[in-house]
Design a protein around this motif. Structure first.
Motif, PDB file in Angstrom:
ATOM      1  N   PHE A  36      38.495-104.509  -3.679  1.00 23.22           N
ATOM      2  CA  PHE A  36      37.645-103.807  -3.056  1.00 23.22           C
ATOM      3  C   PHE A  36      36.703-102.643  -4.091  1.00 23.22           C
ATOM      4  O   PHE A  36      37.391-102.426  -5.017  1.00 23.22           O
ATOM      5  CB  PHE A  36      38.518-102.644  -2.038  1.00 23.22           C
ATOM      6  N   THR A  37      35.425-102.513  -3.515  1.00 31.28           N
ATOM      7  CA  THR A  37      34.665-101.672  -4.393  1.00 31.28           C
ATOM      8  C   THR A  37      35.134-100.138  -3.906  1.00 31.28           C
ATOM      9  O   THR A  37      35.996 -99.847  -3.181  1.00 31.28           O
ATOM     10  CB  THR A  37      33.209-101.550  -3.538  1.00 31.28           C
ATOM     11  N   ASN A  38      34.752 -99.348  -5.048  1.00 30.74           N
ATOM     12  CA  ASN A  38      35.201 -97.851  -5.022  1.00 30.74           C
ATOM     13  C   ASN A  38      34.562 -97.330  -3.702  1.00 30.74           C
ATOM     14  O   ASN A  38      35.264 -96.227  -3.136  1.00 30.74           O
ATOM     15  CB  ASN A  38      34.604 -97.184  -6.308  1.00 30.74           C
ATOM     16  N   ASP A  39      33.537 -97.564  -3.143  1.00 32.85           N
ATOM     17  CA  ASP A  39      33.076 -96.890  -2.169  1.00 32.85           C
ATOM     18  C   ASP A  39      33.233 -97.870  -0.600  1.00 32.85           C
ATOM     19  O   ASP A  39      32.415 -97.660   0.280  1.00 32.85           O
ATOM     20  CB  ASP A  39      31.594 -96.709  -2.192  1.00 32.85           C
ATOM     21  N   TYR A  40      34.274 -98.503  -0.714  1.00 30.14           N
ATOM     22  CA  TYR A  40      34.617 -99.396   0.464  1.00 30.14           C
ATOM     23  C   TYR A  40      34.598 -98.619   1.790  1.00 30.14           C
ATOM     24  O   TYR A  40      35.029 -97.507   1.937  1.00 30.14           O
ATOM     25  CB  TYR A  40      36.074-100.084   0.183  1.00 30.14           C
ATOM     26  N   GLN A  41      34.223 -99.197   2.782  1.00 33.07           N
ATOM     27  CA  GLN A  41      34.226 -98.712   4.131  1.00 33.07           C
ATOM     28  C   GLN A  41      34.883 -99.375   4.948  1.00 33.07           C
ATOM     29  O   GLN A  41      34.570-100.543   5.214  1.00 33.07           O
ATOM     30  CB  GLN A  41      32.823 -98.443   4.519  1.00 33.07           C
ATOM     31  N   GLY A  42      35.967 -98.923   5.502  1.00 32.36           N
ATOM     32  CA  GLY A  42      37.058 -99.698   6.376  1.00 32.36           C
ATOM     33  C   GLY A  42      36.495 -98.961   7.757  1.00 32.36           C
ATOM     34  O   GLY A  42      36.785 -98.213   8.182  1.00 32.36           O
TER      35      GLY A  42
END
Length: 130
Positions: free
Chosen positions: A32-38
């Motif tokens: 996942f990226t650091n700014d992941y949005q779930g």
């Protein structure tokens, strides 16, 4: 019969599956990226942003489900969009079973997951209905 995909570098989806089955939170978080949005559109109150929350959520899941297994039933990646059908199973430390199936739609950035919408729901046990 061998397919070309078997000889390529594992996709982020296969790496995620391997990490879940190994209960390797570091390998999982690296998907996942650091700014992941779930998001969970059927459960909007569960939305969150950030890698720290991914780590916290899955550290808790691995602790609560010591035998958690993930099956990547089917998947495809096209450009920066991934679709994956999952089956997650395990037994909680309380003794109750987890049996969930569904689809995850994810956006990729540089080959890792930047956002995802989870459509995972418990499988209803038909043997317990009248």
């Amino acid at each position: 019969m061998s397919t070309p995909a078997q000889h390529e570098t594992p996709t982020v989806l296969q790496r995620m599956s391997d990490a879940i089955n190994a209960h390797d939170v570091d390998a999982f978080v690296s998907c996942f990226t650091n700014d992941y949005q779930g998001e969970q559109p059927l459960h909007p109150e569960s939305a969150f942003t950030g890698l720290a929350q991914v780590r916290e959520n899955w550290t808790g899941l691995f602790a609560q489900l010591p035998d958690l297994r993930a099956t990547l039933v089917a998947s495809t990646i096209h450009d920066d969009l991934a679709w994956a059908q999952w089956h997650w199973q395990g037994t909680r430390t309380s003794g109750s079973a987890l049996n969930m199936r569904g689809v995850v739609v994810a956006g990729l950035r540089n080959g890792i997951i930047a956002w995802a919408r989870l459509y995972m729901e418990p499988v209803h046990d038909q043997s317990s209905t009248g």
